[in-house]
Write an enzyme that holds these catalytic residues in place. Structure first.
Site, PDB file in Angstrom:
ATOM      1  N   GLN A 147       0.826  -1.206   0.000  1.00 40.95           N
ATOM      2  CA  GLN A 147       0.000   0.000   0.000  1.00 40.95           C
ATOM      3  C   GLN A 147       0.862   1.257   0.000  1.00 40.95           C
ATOM      4  OE1 GLN A 147      -2.162  -1.284   3.392  1.00 40.95           O
ATOM      5  NE2 GLN A 147      -0.355  -1.448   4.685  1.00 40.95           N
ATOM      6  N   ASP A 155      -0.030  -0.616  13.954  1.00 40.87           N
ATOM      7  CA  ASP A 155       0.360   0.585  14.700  1.00 40.87           C
ATOM      8  C   ASP A 155       0.499   0.312  16.195  1.00 40.87           C
ATOM      9  OD1 ASP A 155      -2.519   1.051  15.760  1.00 40.87           O
ATOM     10  OD2 ASP A 155      -2.774   1.045  13.588  1.00 40.87           O
ATOM     11  N   ASP A 205      -8.542  -5.469  12.837  1.00 35.55           N
ATOM     12  CA  ASP A 205      -8.275  -4.029  12.813  1.00 35.55           C
ATOM     13  C   ASP A 205      -7.679  -3.705  11.449  1.00 35.55           C
ATOM     14  OD1 ASP A 205      -7.628  -1.449  13.297  1.00 35.55           O
ATOM     15  OD2 ASP A 205      -6.048  -1.858  14.752  1.00 35.55           O
ATOM     16  N   SER A 206      -8.545  -3.709  10.449  1.00 35.74           N
ATOM     17  CA  SER A 206      -8.073  -3.653   9.066  1.00 35.74           C
ATOM     18  C   SER A 206      -8.381  -2.314   8.415  1.00 35.74           C
ATOM     19  CB  SER A 206      -8.785  -4.745   8.266  1.00 35.74           C
ATOM     20  OG  SER A 206     -10.149  -4.386   8.106  1.00 35.74           O
ATOM     21  N   THR A 207      -7.914  -2.176   7.178  1.00 41.28           N
ATOM     22  CA  THR A 207      -8.321  -1.054   6.342  1.00 41.28           C
ATOM     23  C   THR A 207      -9.720  -1.363   5.772  1.00 41.28           C
ATOM     24  OG1 THR A 207      -7.098  -2.142   4.572  1.00 41.28           O
ATOM     25  CG2 THR A 207      -5.970  -0.356   5.702  1.00 41.28           C
ATOM     26  N   ASP A 208     -10.224  -0.472   4.939  1.00 37.93           N
ATOM     27  CA  ASP A 208     -11.567  -0.656   4.367  1.00 37.93           C
ATOM     28  C   ASP A 208     -11.623  -1.918   3.488  1.00 37.93           C
ATOM     29  OD1 ASP A 208     -12.097   1.721   5.604  1.00 37.93           O
ATOM     30  OD2 ASP A 208     -12.103   2.932   3.783  1.00 37.93           O
TER      31      ASP A 208
HETATM   32  N1  AG3 Z   1      -8.143   0.834  10.804  1.00 39.95           N
HETATM   33  C1  AG3 Z   1      -9.474   1.180  10.295  1.00 39.95           C
HETATM   34  C2  AG3 Z   1      -9.488   2.457   9.534  1.00 39.95           C
HETATM   35  C3  AG3 Z   1     -10.561   2.578   8.537  1.00 39.95           C
HETATM   36  C4  AG3 Z   1     -10.679   3.992   8.125  1.00 39.95           C
HETATM   37  N2  AG3 Z   1     -11.329   4.165   6.863  1.00 39.95           N
HETATM   38  C5  AG3 Z   1     -11.336   5.329   6.213  1.00 39.95           C
HETATM   39  N3  AG3 Z   1     -10.765   6.373   6.718  1.00 39.95           N
HETATM   40  N4  AG3 Z   1     -11.913   5.391   5.053  1.00 39.95           N
HETATM   41  C6  AG3 Z   1      -7.566   1.723  11.713  1.00 39.95           C
HETATM   42  C7  AG3 Z   1      -6.222   1.276  12.154  1.00 39.95           C
HETATM   43  C8  AG3 Z   1      -5.938   1.753  13.528  1.00 39.95           C
HETATM   44  N5  AG3 Z   1      -5.303   0.751  14.294  1.00 39.95           N
END
Ligand code: AG3
Length: 272
Positions: free
Chosen positions: A34, A90, A158-161
Site C-alpha cells: 500500500q 500501529d 483491525d483492518s483497512t476498508d
Molecule cells: N483501521 C481502520 C481504519 C478505517 C478507516 N477508513 C477510512 N478512513 N476510510 C484503523 C487502524 C488503527 N489501528
C-alpha cells in the site's frame, strides 16, 4: 512557488471530502502492499493514512481503539485472556488489550512498514508491540488464521476498508476460520466502516459473521477523523455477557457499552 497552505484530503464520494490542514509531511512511502503517508496536522496531531484513507490520528485514535477492544471484551461471557489481532500494526489495539489485562496477544500485521513507522512516529502507541505479552508476526492474516492451531478468546480485525488488500477479511470463508480458532464463548470483532458512506462494509461484515456464527451484533462510535464520524463495528453476538465492573476509559464507559448497540433505523435496515 512555495505553497503557503497544505491540505490532506480524504475523499468520501465524488462530491465530498474531509480536509486536514497539515504543517508538515513526515513520510510518504509505497510498500509492497500500500501507499502510506504521515502528516503533522494542526487539529489532530500526527495523522497516518493508507492509500489516501485516514487510519489513525493522535487526537482521536483512543476512541477507535477503546471501542474495538472494550466492547467485545465486556460483552464476552467469559473474561478474555488471549487475543489475536489481525492488522493493527500501529499497536493501538494491542495497547488497549494490555490495559484490559490480557495475558497473551498475537498480533499479525501484513506490512512491516506500518510497524516500523509507528515505532518511529508513535512510540507510545507502538511500544505495546514490544511488550513480552505480545507476539508480533508479520504475515498475511487470512493465511495465518487458516493455518492456526492455537485458539483465542478474542479475535480482533483491525483492518483497512474492505476494498483492495483487506477485502478477504470480510468474507464468510475467513470467519469460518476465525470461528474455528475461537474458544467457547469467544468474541470476534471487525471494524465495519461508515454506515453512511460505506453501507457495503457493514453489510459485508454482517453477512460474513452471520454465516459463520449464525448471529451478529453491530455497534457504533463517533470517530471524528473517519468518514462521516459515525463508525461501525460488527461482532458475533455472545449473548448474555457477564457481571463485571466496567472501568471507564476516555470515550468508553458503561453508558456507551449499553448505548452503542442501539442502532438508528437506517443502520438496522442496512443489516436486516
Ligand atoms: N483501521 C481502520 C481504519 C478505517 C478507516 N477508513 C477510512 N478512513 N476510510 C484503523 C487502524 C488503527 N489501528
Amino acid at each position: 512557488m512555495k505553497l503557503i497552505e497544505n491540505w490532506f484530503s480524504e475523499r468520501y464520494s465524488d462530491n465530498l471530502q474531509l480536509s486536514f490542514r497539515v504543517s508538515d509531511q513526515l513520510l510518504s512511502i509505497k510498500t509492497d502492499f500500500q501507499r502510506i503517508d504521515l502528516f503533522d496536522t494542526y487539529d489532530f496531531g500526527k495523522l497516518l493514512t493508507i492509500d489516501g484513507t485516514v487510519q489513525m490520528a493522535e487526537k482521536d485514535e483512543h476512541i477507535y481503539h477503546e471501542m474495538i477492544t472494550m466492547v467485545p471484551f465486556y460483552l464476552a461471557t467469559k473474561r478474555p485472556e488471549s487475543a489475536l489481532v489481525i492488522g493493527g500494526g500501529d499497536g493501538g489495539t494491542a495497547r488497549r488489550l494490555l490495559d484490559l489485562g490480557l495475558s497473551k496477544i498475537v498480533n499479525v500485521e501484513i506490512d512491516s512498514q506500518v510497524v516500523e513507522l509507528s515505532r518511529r512516529f508513535f512510540p507510545e502507541i507502538a511500544s505495546s508491540l514490544s511488550d513480552p505479552r505480545v507476539n508480533l508476526i508479520i504475515d498475511d492474516g487470512i493465511k495465518y488464521v487458516s493455518r492456526s492451531k492455537e485458539k483465542f478468546d478474542m479475535v480482533i480485525i483491525d483492518s483497512t476498508d474492505p476494498v483492495g488488500p483487506a477485502e478477504g477479511l470480510f468474507t464468510a470463508e475467513f470467519y469460518g476460520d476465525v470461528k474455528r480458532i475461537l474458544n467457547d464463548g469467544g468474541v470476534a470483532v471487525t471494524q465495519s466502516g461508515s454506515p453512511f458512506y460505506q453501507p457495503f462494509a457493514i453489510r459485508k461484515a454482517t453477512g460474513a459473521i452471520r454465516s459463520a456464527f449464525g448471529n451478529s451484533l453491530s455497534y457504533l462510535a463517533f470517530i471524528p477523523t473517519y468518514p462521516s464520524g459515525l463508525w461501525s463495528f460488527t461482532m458475533n453476538d455472545p449473548g448474555t455477557g457477564r457481571n463485571e465492573e466496567i472501568r471507564p476509559a476516555r470515550y468508553f464507559n458503561k453508558d456507551i457499552l449499553e448505548g452503542c448497540v442501539r442502532l438508528p433505523q437506517f443502520v438496522k435496515e442496512l443489516i436486516a
